[in-house]
Design an enzyme around this catalytic site. Structure first.
Site, PDB file in Angstrom:
ATOM      1  CG  ASP A 135      -0.140   0.375 -93.118  1.00 59.62           C
ATOM      2  OD1 ASP A 135      -0.748   0.557 -92.049  1.00 59.62           O
ATOM      3  OD2 ASP A 135      -0.713   0.111 -94.188  1.00 59.62           O
ATOM      4  CG  ASP A 149      -3.687  -3.165 -98.166  1.00 60.01           C
ATOM      5  OD1 ASP A 149      -3.052  -2.210 -98.640  1.00 60.01           O
ATOM      6  OD2 ASP A 149      -4.215  -3.119 -97.028  1.00 60.01           O
ATOM      7  CD  GLN A 182      -1.005 -12.443 -91.899  1.00 59.89           C
ATOM      8  OE1 GLN A 182      -1.200 -11.747 -90.917  1.00 59.89           O
ATOM      9  NE2 GLN A 182      -0.416 -11.951 -92.987  1.00 59.89           N
TER      10      GLN A 182
END
Length: 313
Positions: free
Chosen positions: A169, A98, A45
């Site tokens: 997530d 993250d 990405q």
């Protein structure tokens, strides 16, 4: 070729996975010439980390977090499930590279191990570097944390460890490939990683913008025989955001008591489970997602198509 940019540089953005508000906000921010902390491409990405009045990360033009309100999302994602769990010894996080969800999990002293499965090594590298490492309290450097740079669909079948809590997530199901991570078949593999009495929590997108996505994920959990409870919270960067907790044991949100410090959760966590009547009425408009019938990304696109991107030029 990836490159770090110190200072300001015009961005060339060709890939788009974000929704209309991500598009509008990013365009607005770029017009103000923010400081670009990182711009580059990984194998998977395009990544942008920028600093305006906050620190933001975009993946394929989709906002992942803002430092102004990320705790509102991550505290709601983590603490209801860990507070309802019968045990917390071993925790698995799928996605969440993250490190913010890891930060919240590590608040529990009885958590002995956290396995974080993240596909993109570049996201992990950025999460270990300032300013993101400051936001996540250097959670990825904890001795209790092990990072697995792997596709979750490969990690789960080959891993024999059992988990008391699994935190899902994953990115929003904006395309067919990501939609496969929310199928009945994937959940059947995932539940094999649960310890007895284990619990799963899954981020389930916007209850406001994509209610069919939200309820399809609910019905998919139900289709594998799990008791499922639904809740949501408000995050300014995203609006109303939904979650589901699921387990083969009975779930009682009325007994939730969070035993660690939080900054954004309401005093009565049970209030998160009080869904609006108009949202509950839309439950019947969705069906389970499966590999034989990948409805989820179609629901996502149909719901998103209802919104037009405003012109801010």
């Amino acid at each position: 070729m990836q490159k770090k940019i110190a200072g300001r540089k015009k961005l060339s953005l060709n890939i788009n996975r974000g929704d209309m508000w991500d598009e509008v906000t990013l365009k607005h921010l770029l017009q103000r010439k923010p400081k670009i902390l990182y711009q580059g491409k990984s194998k998977y990405q395009k990544i942008i980390v920028l600093e305006a009045k906050d620190v933001r990360m975009y993946l394929d033009r989709q906002l992942q977090f803002s430092s102004l309100d990320e705790r509102m999302y991550h505290e709601a994602l983590v603490h209801p499930a860990l507070s309802m769990a019968s045990g917390r010894r071993n925790v698995l996080i799928l996605g969440g590279g993250d490190g913010m969800a890891v930060r919240e999990v590590l608040k529990y002293k009885d958590v002995k191990s956290v396995d974080l499965v993240e596909l993109d090594p570049k996201v992990i590298a950025l999460a270990k570097r300032k300013p993101i490492s400051v936001l996540n309290n250097r959670s990825l450097f904890s001795k209790r944390v092990k990072v697995h740079l792997q596709d979750a669909t490969i990690f789960l079948p080959s891993n024999a460890k059992r988990y008391n809590v699994v935190i899902v997530d994953f990115p929003d199901p904006s395309d067919k490939q990501i939609s496969k991570l929310y199928t009945k078949e994937f959940l059947q593999v995932l539940t094999k990683s649960l310890a007895p009495g284990g619990i799963i929590v899954c981020q389930s997108h916007s209850t406001e913008d994509t209610p069919r996505v939200y309820w399809s994920i609910y019905h998919t959990f139900r289709s594998v025989g799990m008791n499922t409870k639904s809740y949501y919270t408000y995050v300014p960067s995203f609006g109303d955001w939904g979650f589901h907790v699921a387990s083969y044991k009975e779930l009682n949100p009325g007994r939730i008591k969070v035993s660690v410090p939080t900054q954004t959760l309401p005093k009565k966590i049970t209030s998160l489970f009080n869904l609006p009547k108009q949202l509950l009425a839309k439950k019947k408009n969705a069906m389970p997602n499966s590999t034989k019938n990948l409805r989820l990304f179609r629901y996502y696109r149909l719901d998103k198509a209802k919104h037009k991107v405003p012109n801010i030029d």
